[in-house]
Design a protein around this motif. Sequence first.
Motif, PDB file in Angstrom:
ATOM      1  N   THR A   7       1.340   7.216  10.776  1.00 20.73           N
ATOM      2  CA  THR A   7       1.261   6.526   9.802  1.00 20.73           C
ATOM      3  C   THR A   7       1.999   5.049   9.863  1.00 20.73           C
ATOM      4  N   GLY A   8       2.690   4.382  11.143  1.00 20.19           N
ATOM      5  CA  GLY A   8       3.783   3.417  11.978  1.00 20.19           C
ATOM      6  C   GLY A   8       2.721   2.703  12.156  1.00 20.19           C
ATOM      7  N   PHE A   9       1.776   3.615  13.175  1.00 25.59           N
ATOM      8  CA  PHE A   9       0.848   2.676  13.858  1.00 25.59           C
ATOM      9  C   PHE A   9      -0.183   1.899  12.641  1.00 25.59           C
ATOM     10  N   HIS A  10      -0.470   2.902  11.972  1.00 24.50           N
ATOM     11  CA  HIS A  10      -1.765   2.066  11.494  1.00 24.50           C
ATOM     12  C   HIS A  10      -0.912   1.588  10.426  1.00 24.50           C
ATOM     13  N   ALA A  11       0.136   0.955   9.484  1.00 22.35           N
ATOM     14  CA  ALA A  11       0.600   0.409   9.232  1.00 22.35           C
ATOM     15  C   ALA A  11       0.386  -1.273   9.941  1.00 22.35           C
ATOM     16  N   ILE A  12       1.277  -1.216  11.831  1.00 21.05           N
ATOM     17  CA  ILE A  12       0.810  -1.985  12.323  1.00 21.05           C
ATOM     18  C   ILE A  12      -0.522  -2.295  12.409  1.00 21.05           C
ATOM     19  N   HIS A  13      -1.642  -1.671  12.833  1.00 19.80           N
ATOM     20  CA  HIS A  13      -2.936  -2.336  12.564  1.00 19.80           C
ATOM     21  C   HIS A  13      -2.803  -3.277  11.332  1.00 19.80           C
ATOM     22  N   VAL A  14      -2.435  -2.091  10.317  1.00 24.78           N
ATOM     23  CA  VAL A  14      -3.009  -3.369   8.745  1.00 24.78           C
ATOM     24  C   VAL A  14      -2.541  -4.519   8.625  1.00 24.78           C
ATOM     25  N   ILE A  15      -0.848  -5.033   9.666  1.00 24.80           N
ATOM     26  CA  ILE A  15      -0.020  -5.709   9.764  1.00 24.80           C
ATOM     27  C   ILE A  15      -1.268  -6.991  11.155  1.00 24.80           C
ATOM     28  N   TYR A  63     -12.931  -4.641  12.295  1.00 28.00           N
ATOM     29  CA  TYR A  63     -11.306  -4.158  12.672  1.00 28.00           C
ATOM     30  C   TYR A  63     -11.049  -3.611  10.987  1.00 28.00           C
ATOM     31  N   TRP A  64     -11.252  -4.472   9.837  1.00 32.56           N
ATOM     32  CA  TRP A  64     -10.199  -3.998   8.624  1.00 32.56           C
ATOM     33  C   TRP A  64     -11.358  -2.095   8.482  1.00 32.56           C
ATOM     34  N   HIS A  65     -12.694  -2.631   8.591  1.00 33.02           N
ATOM     35  CA  HIS A  65     -13.805  -0.942   8.343  1.00 33.02           C
ATOM     36  C   HIS A  65     -12.767  -0.127   9.205  1.00 33.02           C
ATOM     37  N   PHE A  66     -12.368  -0.472  10.869  1.00 31.46           N
ATOM     38  CA  PHE A  66     -12.099   0.699  11.298  1.00 31.46           C
ATOM     39  C   PHE A  66     -10.803   1.604  11.018  1.00 31.46           C
ATOM     40  N   VAL A  67      -9.215   0.379  10.003  1.00 31.19           N
ATOM     41  CA  VAL A  67      -8.169   0.663   9.622  1.00 31.19           C
ATOM     42  C   VAL A  67      -8.644   1.669   8.459  1.00 31.19           C
ATOM     43  N   ASP A  68      -9.610   0.966   7.785  1.00 33.78           N
ATOM     44  CA  ASP A  68      -9.949   1.885   6.234  1.00 33.78           C
ATOM     45  C   ASP A  68     -10.185   3.190   6.895  1.00 33.78           C
ATOM     46  N   LEU A  69     -11.117   3.219   8.076  1.00 34.81           N
ATOM     47  CA  LEU A  69     -11.943   4.834   8.141  1.00 34.81           C
ATOM     48  C   LEU A  69     -10.590   5.401   8.998  1.00 34.81           C
ATOM     49  N   VAL A  70      -9.563   5.120   9.623  1.00 39.57           N
ATOM     50  CA  VAL A  70      -8.297   5.576  10.299  1.00 39.57           C
ATOM     51  C   VAL A  70      -7.328   6.735   9.048  1.00 39.57           C
ATOM     52  N   TRP A  71      -7.355   5.714   7.666  1.00 31.80           N
ATOM     53  CA  TRP A  71      -6.346   6.499   7.337  1.00 31.80           C
ATOM     54  C   TRP A  71      -7.283   6.743   5.570  1.00 31.80           C
ATOM     55  N   ILE A  72      -8.680   7.301   5.675  1.00 28.59           N
ATOM     56  CA  ILE A  72      -9.076   7.880   5.099  1.00 28.59           C
ATOM     57  C   ILE A  72      -9.293   9.711   6.201  1.00 28.59           C
TER      58      ILE A  72
END
Length: 373
Positions: free
Chosen positions: A317-325, A355-364
């Motif tokens: 979740t930390g690396f995912h949050a970095i990608h969100v930022i 890029y944002w779709h990828f971030v979304d997909l990872v969270w899914i």
Amino acid sequence: MMTHQAKTPLKMGIAIPNSKLGMWLFLGTEIMFFTAFIGTYIVLRMGSPGWPTDVHVTHISIAAGGINTFVLILSSYFVVVAHDSILAQKFARAWQFMLWTLLLGVLFLGIKSYEYTGKFEHDILPGHIPENDKQAMDKVVHQYGNIVDAKLKATFPTIPKREDQKTKLDEDISTLKGKADATAAEKQELADKTALDRLYTEYVDMKEHVRNSWSMRFPQSLFDQYRTRDESNEEWKKKYDAWKTDHKAEIDAGTLKELKDYMNADGAVAAVTLHEVNDKVDALKNDAALKPMLLSLQPAHPILYGNLFASNYFLMTGFHAIHVIVGLIMFALVLKKGSKLCLDDATFVENIGLYWHFVDLVWIFLFPLIYIV
């Protein structure tokens, strides 16, 4: 006379801008990056019988995770609308939807911060989680010791050592008790330092019981008699008789038993239990004089594989949050153009959207793995 035919210019195999090709290549590396995390989590999860899944134990909020999933999906839709609006040359509308996407990303991070706060409050952190009863009891003692040290330091800031602070505390209490004409401020100081002395005494009592693994029901005043117990030794008998004489009133009143009454059939004292330690914590926190000083002291409960769980949770979740930022920074760059947003920005917005779709997909993927399964 030789003639030379003009060479046909080389063309890319895929008719897309270089920036878009670069983004796809970058996303390919990101897929491998998160696949390693997710794969490692699955292997550890499936190979660790007893993995913590109770949300009340791990302090996982399924509702918060579910809301964040909806937030990211909605933001992905908004960035598509923003890109379509640029292509349709509706630049003001595109800017508005980019703003909404940015705000939803900020909302995602806000909810995630709320979840992280809960983990810190309950100390669900890598390396901090006890995984058996002994570690849980040691954690309670460690927390208690930190509280005692902080209170002593605040009371005697110029004295560095705990032993010297305790000596000064005893001296101050003795001096204040000897004042017949004590002022209201001195009476309050006596009450505060007496409470601090009790806090220290209770800490030492708990620490010694846990260190020796002796039941909390076994009085600390009997420790020396038990350690040196040799009923065939006359010197020991004299020492023990002297102890019984000193505590005769308590023994006669039934509030204190003799040494043999605390021992099992094998001559050993029962081992301390986590239940006893946590009950002691609850009792201390219900004490009117000690409660204000023990607000941060919490009972501890072992969580099998808790440290592995926390490490995986914060890593993914930390690396995912970095990608969100990073995505939010890119959105901010587009929004900074304001009224200067034009058709030339369409490719840049499309790449941000990918890029944002990828971030979304990872969270899914992360949401069901961490929150539900």
